[in-house]
Design an enzyme around this catalytic site. Structure first.
Site, PDB file in Angstrom:
ATOM      1  CE  LYS A   1      47.172  32.426  33.735  1.00 33.61           C
ATOM      2  NZ  LYS A   1      48.277  31.795  34.415  1.00 33.61           N
TER       3      LYS A   1
ATOM      4  NE  ARG B   1      52.708  28.788  39.631  1.00 30.89           N
ATOM      5  CZ  ARG B   1      52.249  29.790  39.596  1.00 30.89           C
ATOM      6  NH1 ARG B   1      51.137  30.288  40.000  1.00 30.89           N
ATOM      7  NH2 ARG B   1      51.801  29.994  38.130  1.00 30.89           N
TER       8      ARG B   1
ATOM      9  CE1 TYR C   1      21.291  41.728  54.051  1.00 26.74           C
ATOM     10  CE2 TYR C   1      23.092  41.620  52.544  1.00 26.74           C
ATOM     11  CZ  TYR C   1      21.642  41.496  52.859  1.00 26.74           C
ATOM     12  OH  TYR C   1      21.223  41.234  51.777  1.00 26.74           O
TER      13      TYR C   1
ATOM     14  CG  MET D   1      25.112  37.141  46.342  1.00 22.35           C
ATOM     15  SD  MET D   1      24.154  35.853  46.734  1.00 22.35           S
ATOM     16  CE  MET D   1      24.857  34.978  48.526  1.00 22.35           C
TER      17      MET D   1
HETATM   18  C1  LIG Z   1      49.252  33.112  34.119  1.00 20.43           C
HETATM   19  C2  LIG Z   1      51.150  32.489  33.160  1.00 20.43           C
HETATM   20  C3  LIG Z   1      51.688  33.519  32.516  1.00 20.43           C
HETATM   21  C4  LIG Z   1      50.934  35.383  32.503  1.00 20.43           C
HETATM   22  O1  LIG Z   1      51.179  35.892  33.056  1.00 20.43           O
HETATM   23  P1  LIG Z   1      51.257  37.802  33.701  1.00 20.43           P
HETATM   24  O2  LIG Z   1      51.727  37.917  34.815  1.00 20.43           O
HETATM   25  O3  LIG Z   1      49.369  37.473  33.256  1.00 20.43           O
HETATM   26  O4  LIG Z   1      51.506  38.126  32.338  1.00 20.43           O
HETATM   27  C5  LIG Z   1      52.452  32.925  31.959  1.00 20.43           C
HETATM   28  N1  LIG Z   1      53.185  32.147  32.524  1.00 20.43           N
HETATM   29  C6  LIG Z   1      52.984  30.783  32.891  1.00 20.43           C
HETATM   30  C7  LIG Z   1      53.399  29.528  33.663  1.00 20.43           C
HETATM   31  C8  LIG Z   1      51.516  31.928  33.851  1.00 20.43           C
HETATM   32  O5  LIG Z   1      50.923  30.463  35.005  1.00 20.43           O
END
Ligand SMILES: *Cc1c(COP(=O)(O)O)cnc(C)c1O
Length: 381
Positions: A38, A136, A270, A318
């Site tokens: 992802k 979550r 800055y 930036m």
């Molecule tokens: C991002 C994610 C992972 C991977 O987690 P890591 O700590 O990067 O290994 C696994 N499961 C879910 C649901 C996630 O959102």
């Protein structure tokens, strides 16, 4: 590779990535491995990483959004892919047609998956997610009997196949945290409940990178590894990547845009949060927060310049920041390294996380689109 030397680049060592995936598979020998790609593979480039992950034996890929998973299919990936971050009205039908595994945390999502499967006359692969305590996504244990019963009814009709029952840890990166055992216990009950509802999921999974590395009893049929595949530690408590035979995959380098002598008492960047203590040399590093360099690392981020660690002087802007070379010489155009695997003496993503008060995940993931990714596939496959 490029005719013109680049202002900055993120070099992605795909050989290290493949080697990390093999090392992680060896730590979970009875489980399949899902490479989580992802967020553009945590900033490393989703498609090259997905291909490399498959080569290294990842039988599953994982994404947050269905759009990311569909992009894998569009690029020709034909293996198992799970995507879990759904909103009502999402591309359920496209996902079913593309043979993705879709995560379902509640009845509304089950209804959308069922409707999509009916509309295209196919069986939707559904993985039911239980909230074992993260708070979550995931179905609350209270609602689990209703969700599993409804899913089983749709499965009996052939509209869906429940391919997985899964969950996610809140504190796996703090080994020994009491929530870890509590979540595992809720997970075991959810598995038993799914079985009572008549479900026989192909994969049960709860382990992320931290659990994969520290909690073998959490491995079940599948482990979902993200950050560790990129050679970055989930947390200092889990340990250093090298402790697990993992190597940082991304090296962030830039070429100095200028070097100059300035007198003592000269304000820098800055807000003048840094003033040269004496006559010195300042070097200009042409990356800034638009490139993902955290502004919170102002005054603290480390950079390897001419074999020595230097620190961001004053604020990160930036597009650029300054380092004080303490009177040492350097040339415009000289390469400096912000972070990498660390074996060339350079800082690591973990060092930047520490400097910015954040986690290594954020350091690599936020590197901006303006920084070209250069994928190196050579080295031992
Ligand atoms: C991002 C994610 C992972 C991977 O987690 P890591 O700590 O990067 O290994 C696994 N499961 C879910 C649901 C996630 O959102």
């Amino acid at each position: 590779m490029n005719a013109q030397p680049m202002r900055a680049r993120a070099e992605i060592d795909l050989a290290a990535y493949r080697s990390n995936i093999r090392a992680l598979r060896a730590r979970a020998p009875r489980s399949e491995l899902m490479a989580v790609v992802k967020a553009d593979a945590y900033g490393h480039g989703m498609l090259p990483c997905a291909r490399a992950a498959r080569e290294a034996g990842a039988t599953w890929l994982g994404t947050a959004t269905p759009e990311e998973a569909l992009a894998l299919r569009a690029a020709g990936d034909t293996g198992r892919v799970l995507c879990w971050l759904w909103t009502p009205g999402g591309p359920w039908r496209e996902a079913v047609e593309a043979d993705l595994d879709v995560s379902v945390s509640g009845l509304w999502a089950l209804r959308e998956a069922v409707a999509a499967a009916r509309a295209c006359g196919r069986t939707a692969r559904v993985q039911l997610k239980i909230d074992t305590g993260l708070g979550r996504s995931g179905c609350q244990p209270h609602d689990w009997p209703e969700l599993t019963t409804a899913a089983r009814a749709a499965e009996a009709e052939g509209v869906i196949a429940v391919t997985g029952v899964w969950s996610h840890f809140a504190c796996a990166d703090e080994p020994g945290h009491p929530s870890i055992a509590a979540q595992q216990s809720v997970y075991r009950e959810a598995l038993a409940g799914a079985e009572r509802a008549g479900l026989r999921p192909e994969v049960r999974h709860i382990a992320n990178s931290a659990a994969l590395l520290t909690l073998p009893e959490s491995h079940y049929d599948l482990v979902r590894a993200g950050i560790a595949t990129y050679g970055v530690s989930p947390s200092p408590e889990v340990g250093h990547p090298a402790d697990f035979g993992l190597r940082g995959v991304m090296t962030l380098a830039a070429r100095l845009a200028g070097v100059k002598r300035v007198p003592g008492g000269h304000g820098v960047s800055y807000g003048h949060r840094y003033t040269t203590p004496a006559e010195t040399t300042l070097a200009l590093v042409p990356v800034g927060y638009a490139d993902g360099i955290p502004r919170h690392a102002s005054g603290s981020g480390p950079v390897l310049v001419g074999g020595k660690w230097r620190t961001v002087a004053g604020r990160v802007a930036m597009d650029q920041f300054v380092v004080d070379l303490n009177g040492d010489h350097a040339e415009a155009g000289e390469e400096v390294v912000l972070f990498g695997p660390g074996d060339g003496g350079e800082p690591t993503a973990e060092d930047w996380a520490h400097a910015a008060g954040t986690i290594g995940y954020e350091i690599v993931t936020r590197i901006g689109a303006r920084v070209p990714r250069v994928h190196r596939a050579d080295g031992p496959a």
